[in-house]
Every structure is written in C-alpha cells, then in structure tokens.
Design an enzyme around this catalytic site. Structure first.
Site, PDB file in Angstrom:
ATOM      1  N   LYS A   1       1.001   4.185  -2.841  1.00 53.97           N
ATOM      2  CA  LYS A   1       0.547   6.012  -2.645  1.00 53.97           C
ATOM      3  C   LYS A   1       1.608   6.163  -2.382  1.00 53.97           C
ATOM      4  O   LYS A   1       1.790   7.852  -3.098  1.00 53.97           O
ATOM      5  CB  LYS A   1       0.094   5.677  -1.124  1.00 53.97           C
TER       6      LYS A   1
ATOM      7  N   TYR B   1       0.936  -1.127   0.404  1.00 54.85           N
ATOM      8  CA  TYR B   1      -0.152  -0.419  -0.031  1.00 54.85           C
ATOM      9  C   TYR B   1       0.509   1.358  -0.079  1.00 54.85           C
ATOM     10  O   TYR B   1       0.697   1.785  -0.502  1.00 54.85           O
ATOM     11  CB  TYR B   1      -1.249   0.185   1.171  1.00 54.85           C
TER      12      TYR B   1
HETATM   13  P1  NAP Z   1     -13.259   2.335   0.755  1.00 57.91           P
HETATM   14  O1  NAP Z   1     -14.455   2.195   1.649  1.00 57.91           O
HETATM   15  O2  NAP Z   1     -12.952   0.675   0.831  1.00 57.91           O
HETATM   16  O3  NAP Z   1     -14.226   2.280  -0.513  1.00 57.91           O
HETATM   17  C1  NAP Z   1     -12.920   1.957  -1.768  1.00 57.91           C
HETATM   18  C2  NAP Z   1     -13.959   2.367  -2.722  1.00 57.91           C
HETATM   19  O4  NAP Z   1     -13.189   1.638  -4.084  1.00 57.91           O
HETATM   20  C3  NAP Z   1     -15.260   1.622  -3.133  1.00 57.91           C
HETATM   21  O5  NAP Z   1     -16.030   2.834  -4.050  1.00 57.91           O
HETATM   22  C4  NAP Z   1     -14.734   0.326  -4.161  1.00 57.91           C
HETATM   23  O6  NAP Z   1     -16.585  -0.044  -4.827  1.00 57.91           O
HETATM   24  C5  NAP Z   1     -13.996   1.286  -4.634  1.00 57.91           C
HETATM   25  N1  NAP Z   1     -13.328   0.272  -5.692  1.00 57.91           N
HETATM   26  C6  NAP Z   1     -12.182  -1.252  -5.229  1.00 57.91           C
HETATM   27  N2  NAP Z   1     -11.363  -0.853  -5.962  1.00 57.91           N
HETATM   28  C7  NAP Z   1     -11.977  -0.658  -7.280  1.00 57.91           C
HETATM   29  C8  NAP Z   1     -11.173  -0.992  -8.928  1.00 57.91           C
HETATM   30  N3  NAP Z   1     -10.669  -1.978  -9.155  1.00 57.91           N
HETATM   31  N4  NAP Z   1     -11.864  -0.535  -9.246  1.00 57.91           N
HETATM   32  C9  NAP Z   1     -13.464   0.600  -9.139  1.00 57.91           C
HETATM   33  N5  NAP Z   1     -13.779   1.299  -8.463  1.00 57.91           N
HETATM   34  C10 NAP Z   1     -12.940   0.268  -6.915  1.00 57.91           C
HETATM   35  O7  NAP Z   1     -12.219   3.047   1.189  1.00 57.91           O
HETATM   36  P2  NAP Z   1     -12.218   4.491   1.447  1.00 57.91           P
HETATM   37  O8  NAP Z   1     -11.591   4.184   3.145  1.00 57.91           O
HETATM   38  O9  NAP Z   1     -13.113   5.497   1.363  1.00 57.91           O
HETATM   39  O10 NAP Z   1     -10.831   4.275   0.404  1.00 57.91           O
HETATM   40  C11 NAP Z   1     -10.467   5.699  -0.063  1.00 57.91           C
HETATM   41  C12 NAP Z   1      -9.619   6.118  -0.789  1.00 57.91           C
HETATM   42  O11 NAP Z   1      -9.033   6.935  -0.214  1.00 57.91           O
HETATM   43  C13 NAP Z   1      -8.518   4.899  -0.550  1.00 57.91           C
HETATM   44  O12 NAP Z   1      -7.434   4.956  -2.216  1.00 57.91           O
HETATM   45  C14 NAP Z   1      -7.326   5.271   0.471  1.00 57.91           C
HETATM   46  O13 NAP Z   1      -6.671   4.602  -0.033  1.00 57.91           O
HETATM   47  C15 NAP Z   1      -6.869   6.534  -0.001  1.00 57.91           C
HETATM   48  N6  NAP Z   1      -7.236   6.859   1.621  1.00 57.91           N
HETATM   49  C16 NAP Z   1      -8.120   6.588   2.540  1.00 57.91           C
HETATM   50  C17 NAP Z   1      -7.750   7.109   3.711  1.00 57.91           C
HETATM   51  C18 NAP Z   1      -9.058   5.779   4.843  1.00 57.91           C
HETATM   52  O14 NAP Z   1      -8.309   5.923   5.960  1.00 57.91           O
HETATM   53  N7  NAP Z   1     -10.160   5.246   4.701  1.00 57.91           N
HETATM   54  C19 NAP Z   1      -6.122   6.699   4.529  1.00 57.91           C
HETATM   55  C20 NAP Z   1      -5.748   8.011   3.486  1.00 57.91           C
HETATM   56  C21 NAP Z   1      -5.660   7.498   1.851  1.00 57.91           C
HETATM   57  P3  NAP Z   1     -16.622  -1.116  -4.613  1.00 57.91           P
HETATM   58  O15 NAP Z   1     -18.397  -0.397  -3.116  1.00 57.91           O
HETATM   59  O16 NAP Z   1     -18.259  -1.439  -5.701  1.00 57.91           O
HETATM   60  O17 NAP Z   1     -16.389  -1.482  -4.228  1.00 57.91           O
END
Ligand code: NAP
Length: 249
Positions: A163, A159
């Site tokens: 990133k 990861y």
């Molecule tokens: P999440 O709740 O797990 O949601 C992930 C989303 O990505 C879902 O809408 C999922 O779609 C979609 N997805 C996964 N694989 C995909 C693919 N191959 N093609 C198209 N869509 C896909 O994640 P989140 O926490 O909101 O994170 C969103 C972003 O922020 C990510 O890039 C994550 O790395 C980044 N981020 C998050 C955090 C945190 O603390 N949460 C911190 C830093 C960065 P489905 O619903 O259809 O499965």
C-alpha cells in the site's frame, strides 16, 4: 453529487464483485457511468449479481473475469471494454488481498502474493488503461492504498509495503500523465466493514476501534462517495494526492 454527472463515462473497477469495489461500482453507475465489473473467482455468481443490480437500476454493466496480475488477461479485459463501449475513462484499482502474519513468520509466498496482487496488479491495470486515456487525452485513475501504507501495521508487513508502494506509484504516474489531462490519485481508508476486515479477531477490531475518533468503522458506501468525487470532473485539479478516509485515526 448529481445523478448523470458521469453520464457517458466508462469505468473499470477491479475487484468489484464484493466489498468496497462493489459499492464503488454501484455509486459510479448511479451517476450514469457504464461499468466493467472485474473479479477473479471463476464462479461468477458475485460479479453477475452486481451486474444484475446495476441493470435493474437502469445501468449498463459487464462482468469481466481477469487476474489483475496477468498482463495478457488485463490487456484483453481493457480491449473487451473499448470494443464494447469505445473508450475507458475511469480506472479504480481496488482489488486487493491480505495475508497477515508477523514478518518473522512470513513465508516468501505470503509476501509475493500480496505484493503481486496489490501493487503489481495496479501497475498492470494502470498501464493497460492508460493507452485509451492517453489517446483521448483525459482520464481518472484512483488506487486503493490504506492507512497501513502510511502508518504501518504490525502483522501486515507485506500489505503495508504494497500500500505504501501504491502511493509512490500514484505520485510518479501523476507526474507522467498530468500533461494529458489524466489525474492519478490514491485513497487511504482506515477500517471499512467488508469480508476482508470481518475475519479479523475481535480483540484486533476493538483495538482499532479505540483509535478511531468517530468511534465507528467505515462503510464501503462512504469510500465510494470519495472515489466518485475523484472520478468526476469536479476533481479536475486534484492529482498525485493520497486522501485519507479513516474516521480520524
Ligand atoms: P474484499 O471484500 O476482500 O474484496 C476483494 C476483491 O478483490 C474481490 O472482488 C475479489 O474478487 C478481488 N480480487 C482479489 N484478488 C484479485 C485478483 N488477483 N484479480 C482480480 N480481482 C481480485 O476487499 P475490500 O475490503 O472490499 O477491499 C478492497 C480494497 O480496499 C483492497 O485493495 C483493500 O486492500 C483496500 N482497503 C480495504 C480496507 C478495509 O478496511 N476493508 C481498508 C483499506 C484499504 P473475487 O470476489 O472474485 O474473489
């Protein structure tokens, strides 16, 4: 930000069915943008629910299933957007996954899956979105990096690499397309409360919280505010940057 600030703009948010992506879609729509809600799960329930909320608020939205790793599917997705709305102004590379484990135990598959979705997926979407943006000589691209890509995190070698890769990618693309009035930035959130972080063990959450100056986790809506700003005209002189949003980690 004032409502109507993104009136007439068309935005694609990848992974907008849940979590941060959903909050970003709601925010951009509330500012007047038309929204393409990308998701991967074949059952469209989550994405359709987001479209329904946006419609209820008077917005225009479209759910588009596409695996962002798949160049052909992404090309077709961007085509569907430009066919419907004539343009694409804003791309938010949000979709991402984790497959955490120590590098000593990490399978090839866990490495490849995370790099493929988080890094290759952003490349595939950026390349496809740049075509209409270059044509119209304007655009905004914001990619979701992470504090893990800056500091590294034990148990997240794949990861963190994805990133960190996004940061280099963002800076390079910013240099390539700056002359065409397209800005390209990344943001680096800390711990934001979503499905992704919900499944972490409590000891890990407690350890992370102890590093956060503000002594609380972030909300998807707070991340959405930053992305909305970077997507707006007001951020027109910001490009090639990585902006942290982590409560002071
Ligand atoms: P999440 O709740 O797990 O949601 C992930 C989303 O990505 C879902 O809408 C999922 O779609 C979609 N997805 C996964 N694989 C995909 C693919 N191959 N093609 C198209 N869509 C896909 O994640 P989140 O926490 O909101 O994170 C969103 C972003 O922020 C990510 O890039 C994550 O790395 C980044 N981020 C998050 C955090 C945190 O603390 N949460 C911190 C830093 C960065 P489905 O619903 O259809 O499965």
């Amino acid at each position: 930000m004032t409502s109507g600030e993104l009136q007439g703009k068309v935005a694609l948010v990848t992974g907008a069915s849940r979590g941060i992506g959903k909050a970003v879609a709601l925010k951009l729509s509330s500012l007047g943008a038309k929204l393409a809600i990308n998701h991967i799960a074949p059952e469209k329930a989550n994405a359709d629910a987001v479209v329904a909320i946006l419609a209820q608020q008077g917005g225009e939205a479209l759910a588009l299933e596409a695996d962002i790793r798949n160049s052909e599917a992404v090309k077709n997705m961007v085509q569907a957007i430009t066919d419907k709305w004539g343009t694409l102004d804003i791309l938010v590379n949000n979709a991402g996954i984790t497959k955490d484990t120590l590098v000593l135990r990490m399978s090839d598959e866990a490495w490849d899956d995370v790099l493929d979705i988080n890094l290759r997926g952003a490349f595939v979407c950026t390349r496809a979105a740049l075509r209409p943006m270059v044509r119209q000589k304007s655009g905004r691209i914001v990619s979701m990096s992470s504090i893990s890509g800056i500091m590294g995190t034990a148990g997240q070698g794949n990861y963190s690499a994805s990133k960190a890769g996004l940061i280099g990618f963002t800076k390079s693309v910013a240099r390539e397309v700056g002359g065409m009035n397209i800005t390209v930035n990344a943001i680096a959130p800390g711990f934001i409360m979503t499905d992704m972080t919900d499944r972490l063990p409590q000891e890990r959450k407690d350890a992370i919280l102890s590093m956060v100056s503000l002594r609380r986790f972030g909300k998807p809506e707070e991340v959405a505010e930053l992305i909305a700003f970077l997507a707006s005209e007001r951020a027109g002189y910001i490009t090639g940057q990585v902006i942290g949003i982590d409560g002071g980690m």
